[in-house]
Design an enzyme around this catalytic site. Sequence first.
Site, mmCIF file in Angstrom:
data_model
loop_
_atom_site.group_PDB
_atom_site.id
_atom_site.type_symbol
_atom_site.label_atom_id
_atom_site.label_comp_id
_atom_site.label_asym_id
_atom_site.label_seq_id
_atom_site.Cartn_x
_atom_site.Cartn_y
_atom_site.Cartn_z
ATOM 1 N N GLY A 197 32.237 28.996 22.089
ATOM 2 C CA GLY A 197 30.906 29.240 21.679
ATOM 3 C C GLY A 197 29.775 29.118 22.792
ATOM 4 C CB SER A 247 33.134 32.884 32.938
ATOM 5 O OG SER A 247 34.226 33.370 32.717
ATOM 6 C CG HIS A 271 34.181 36.518 27.596
ATOM 7 N ND1 HIS A 271 33.785 35.723 28.559
ATOM 8 C CD2 HIS A 271 33.999 35.857 26.453
ATOM 9 C CE1 HIS A 271 33.469 34.776 28.339
ATOM 10 N NE2 HIS A 271 33.573 34.520 26.603
ATOM 11 C CB SER A 295 31.293 32.430 26.189
ATOM 12 O OG SER A 295 32.815 31.950 26.691
ATOM 13 C CG ASP A 325 32.975 36.732 31.742
ATOM 14 O OD1 ASP A 325 32.619 37.612 30.897
ATOM 15 O OD2 ASP A 325 33.564 35.706 31.503
#
Length: 383
Positions: A335, A352, A227, A337, A255
């Site tokens: 942040g 994720s 993402h 991720s 993801d």
Amino acid sequence: MRRTTRLRTALSALLLIGTWATASALPASAAEAPARSPQAPASPGLLDAMQRDLGLSRDAAVARLAAEKKATGTERRAREAAGAAYGGSWFDAERGRLTVAVTGEEAADAVRGTGAAVRVVRHSARQLDAAKARIDTLSAPAGVGSWHVDPKANKVVVNVVAEHRDDNDVRAFLARARDAGPVTVRQTPAAPRTFAAGTVGGDPYYTGNVRCSIGFSVHGGFVTAGHCGSPGSAVYGWDRSYVGNFQGSSFPDNDYAWVNVGSGWWTVPVVLGWGTVPDQLVRGSAEAPVGASICRSGSTTHWHCGRVLAKNETVNYSQGAVHQMTKTSVCAQPGDSGGSFLSGDQAQGVTSGGWGNCSSGGETWHQPVNEILNRYGLRLHTA
């Protein structure tokens, strides 16, 4: 370019993995970290983090890491011994031992022979996975957070956001889910969300106005969350210098993504410890069992630890469902991720999303790293 700028760029590249660091926030380099013998289960800093986040003494943290490593090896042998009777497995932290569910006494003795404890259950893992796959075909409302097979409960657990538990569409979904197989319902305090963030100061990699964290070095690049960027999107490091491009990306449904690395950047098998722990070397990607300890490195909240809560969970984000995720009790924030999940020195997955934060607590999912490597034909960079 001034020498200091070149030095900062070189340091950032050397510490690639987990995330980039600003010059002011760079922890000690791997070469400066306290040495440890190959037999040591973890660095002193990692043990400190486990004590802080899991409430363990230092001796208990050392013992737990050793028991989890043994359980990881036992799990593979026990699954083979159980055959079609296999009903799932989990690490029992109190007993320091792997427990394996089987559907009949015939397989129990063979599983006990591997060193695992045994629990006889009604449903096999194959039956539970099939029930979950049928639920995966349903369209879930926003009030349903996720669902996964729980081997300990021997059912598919559907997690419902507490404030939406009485919504008509949630009730209708649960009725259809129960038709698919053995289901139990649990409540979660908040809906899951991804942990990307708008551009802010810190130690990011950037794509457009999104800041995310690097997961693990692979030969030729790094893996991260899908993402965070689409194929072809340019990626820039903490100093805004060009790093590479998203070569592959999938979100939702999955993801995960990978980015090629060039233009003076290079990769090393390291995850940043952010001064909380020494930078961690990555030595492999053996998957830890449910119940094992696990730690995360991310660009916003840095280093935090917790436990593996569930595997193969379907997470219902607002953008769509993501499958085959691993749920943990580790906190995270926007942040983080794409950042690294480690169990000991073994890569586990890339961050994720989740719910909560690192002030009040929460849960976070990661996409397993071995799935990403297999999908794109990548090879993990290991020490």
